[in-house]
Design a protein around this motif. Sequence first.
Motif, mmCIF file in Angstrom:
data_model
loop_
_atom_site.group_PDB
_atom_site.id
_atom_site.type_symbol
_atom_site.label_atom_id
_atom_site.label_comp_id
_atom_site.label_asym_id
_atom_site.label_seq_id
_atom_site.Cartn_x
_atom_site.Cartn_y
_atom_site.Cartn_z
ATOM 1 N N UNK A 1 0.780 -1.315 0.250
ATOM 2 C CA UNK A 1 -0.087 -0.172 -0.427
ATOM 3 C C UNK A 1 1.249 0.951 -0.390
ATOM 4 N N UNK A 2 0.318 1.957 -0.817
ATOM 5 C CA UNK A 2 0.891 3.418 -0.956
ATOM 6 C C UNK A 2 0.279 4.691 -1.628
ATOM 7 N N UNK A 3 1.194 5.902 -1.149
ATOM 8 C CA UNK A 3 0.758 6.819 -2.597
ATOM 9 C C UNK A 3 1.045 6.375 -3.324
ATOM 10 N N UNK A 4 0.419 7.348 -4.704
ATOM 11 C CA UNK A 4 1.459 7.057 -6.330
ATOM 12 C C UNK A 4 1.876 8.479 -6.433
ATOM 13 N N UNK B 1 9.813 -5.602 -17.092
ATOM 14 C CA UNK B 1 10.733 -4.759 -16.303
ATOM 15 C C UNK B 1 10.622 -3.700 -16.016
ATOM 16 N N UNK B 2 9.627 -3.045 -16.988
ATOM 17 C CA UNK B 2 8.623 -0.639 -17.438
ATOM 18 C C UNK B 2 8.814 -1.047 -16.439
ATOM 19 N N UNK B 3 9.102 0.108 -15.994
ATOM 20 C CA UNK B 3 7.949 0.890 -14.342
ATOM 21 C C UNK B 3 6.969 1.421 -15.375
ATOM 22 N N UNK B 4 5.848 1.388 -13.893
ATOM 23 C CA UNK B 4 4.052 1.797 -14.568
ATOM 24 C C UNK B 4 4.227 2.875 -13.272
ATOM 25 N N UNK B 5 4.671 2.653 -12.012
ATOM 26 C CA UNK B 5 3.896 3.309 -11.311
ATOM 27 C C UNK B 5 4.989 3.132 -10.196
ATOM 28 N N UNK C 1 12.322 -9.110 4.030
ATOM 29 C CA UNK C 1 11.176 -9.315 3.839
ATOM 30 C C UNK C 1 11.026 -7.206 3.194
ATOM 31 N N UNK C 2 11.770 -6.570 4.206
ATOM 32 C CA UNK C 2 11.639 -5.165 4.696
ATOM 33 C C UNK C 2 12.103 -3.960 2.804
ATOM 34 N N UNK C 3 13.110 -5.373 2.609
ATOM 35 C CA UNK C 3 13.875 -4.980 1.321
ATOM 36 C C UNK C 3 13.282 -5.393 -0.079
ATOM 37 N N UNK C 4 12.608 -6.379 -0.288
ATOM 38 C CA UNK C 4 11.326 -6.989 -0.956
ATOM 39 C C UNK C 4 10.280 -5.598 -0.795
ATOM 40 N N UNK C 5 9.328 -5.566 0.605
ATOM 41 C CA UNK C 5 8.529 -4.196 0.145
ATOM 42 C C UNK C 5 9.120 -2.825 -0.400
ATOM 43 N N UNK C 6 10.145 -2.581 -0.865
ATOM 44 C CA UNK C 6 11.030 -1.730 -0.616
ATOM 45 C C UNK C 6 11.166 -1.581 -2.056
ATOM 46 N N UNK D 1 7.592 0.450 -6.628
ATOM 47 C CA UNK D 1 7.928 -0.293 -7.827
ATOM 48 C C UNK D 1 7.076 -0.956 -8.729
ATOM 49 N N UNK D 2 6.586 -0.657 -9.290
ATOM 50 C CA UNK D 2 5.002 -1.828 -10.309
ATOM 51 C C UNK D 2 5.580 -1.804 -11.345
ATOM 52 N N UNK D 3 6.273 -2.752 -12.047
ATOM 53 C CA UNK D 3 6.503 -2.868 -13.386
ATOM 54 C C UNK D 3 6.206 -4.070 -14.263
#
Length: 380
Positions: free
Chosen positions: A80-83, A99-103, A217-222, A226-228
């Motif tokens: 969860x987070x703000x775009x 792998x292209x960035x979507x948001x 887990x924290x690194x994965x969530x970080x 970046x939604x790709x």
Amino acid sequence: MWIWISRVLRSILGLAAVLVAVSLFMFLAQSRTAPSQTDESRALPVVRAVRLEPQSVAMQWTGYGTARALDASDVAAEVAGRVVERPEGLEAGMAVDEGDLLATLDPRDYESRVLAARKQAESLDAQLSALEIEEARLGEQAELLIEEIAVAQRELERAQKTLDAGAGNASSVDARLQSLKALARSRATTLSQLEVIPSRRAQIRAALEAAQADQRLAEDNLSRTQVRAPFAGVLQSIGVEVGEWARAGDTIARVVDLSVIEVPLRLPQSSVGRVAAGDDVRLTAEGPSPLSWTGSIGRIAPESDASTRSATVFVEVRQRPDADSRTLLRPGQFVMGSVISRERTDSLVLPRRSVDAGRVLVARPWREGDPEPPESAVTP
């Protein structure tokens, strides 16, 4: 006299009627059109007879289905987070690579969690290192105590011999005995501390592994902020704007891969057992300019539909997404498919000229012993 005059008048009128009838008959006979004369032998149709023999032909079935993409994904937010970022110009219909960035979602909270988890892991790792040092120190101390106990034992023995010889005193012996016991107690304490070192090490290692798992887990969530794009394809839709709040599971975008299209094609039940994976299929879309595509059967559904008396085969069509967009088979298109079986069967093949308006004019299986047909035959 009047009777005689009446008879003469009737005779004259009857003769006049006969003359009129004869004149009319002669006029009609002279004005009629003479019928055309044809040769009777040429009035009958001439039909060419053809000898038909069984030939090995491929069976063909026709069915209908709706195309769909074999690879299509609703890309959802995993955290969860703000775009806070959406690439400029990213709109529906654009091609994207894997792998292209979507948001991008706000990463600050997740960066803090990574830092806290990393500090915790470093602290536990330091404790583990300190425990190793402590274990080594206790081991050295235990070795020194063994030597001291040996020295104290020898001094006690000498004092006891001196006392037995009448030159010493009992207090000296007691003092050396107390010193020996103190050294023994100190060694026992050191050994007890050494014995708990393995359990303490296991406890710290378990806590370190848990902290390292929290850090991963924290690194994965970080990284999930970046939604790709999961694979190369075309954007069907992009559903977020900068400033909007996205919850975990909310759809960010939909990506469709046009390189492989699948069509569930419904065929007549008579095709069961005759079509197989790998059979060629020609697909056609209805329209003012019909398009066609070539594919092959990738798999076959195990069950037939009893209500529609049909079987389903799945046709795969491979195409280049960068080709002319007007020629691409797109998901959602309704198409007709003709399946050509690789299995061949013996059948009578009728020439096109023997079929008129969907009716066979002349056809009969050839039987052994039948006379040879002439080049042409006359039928009444």
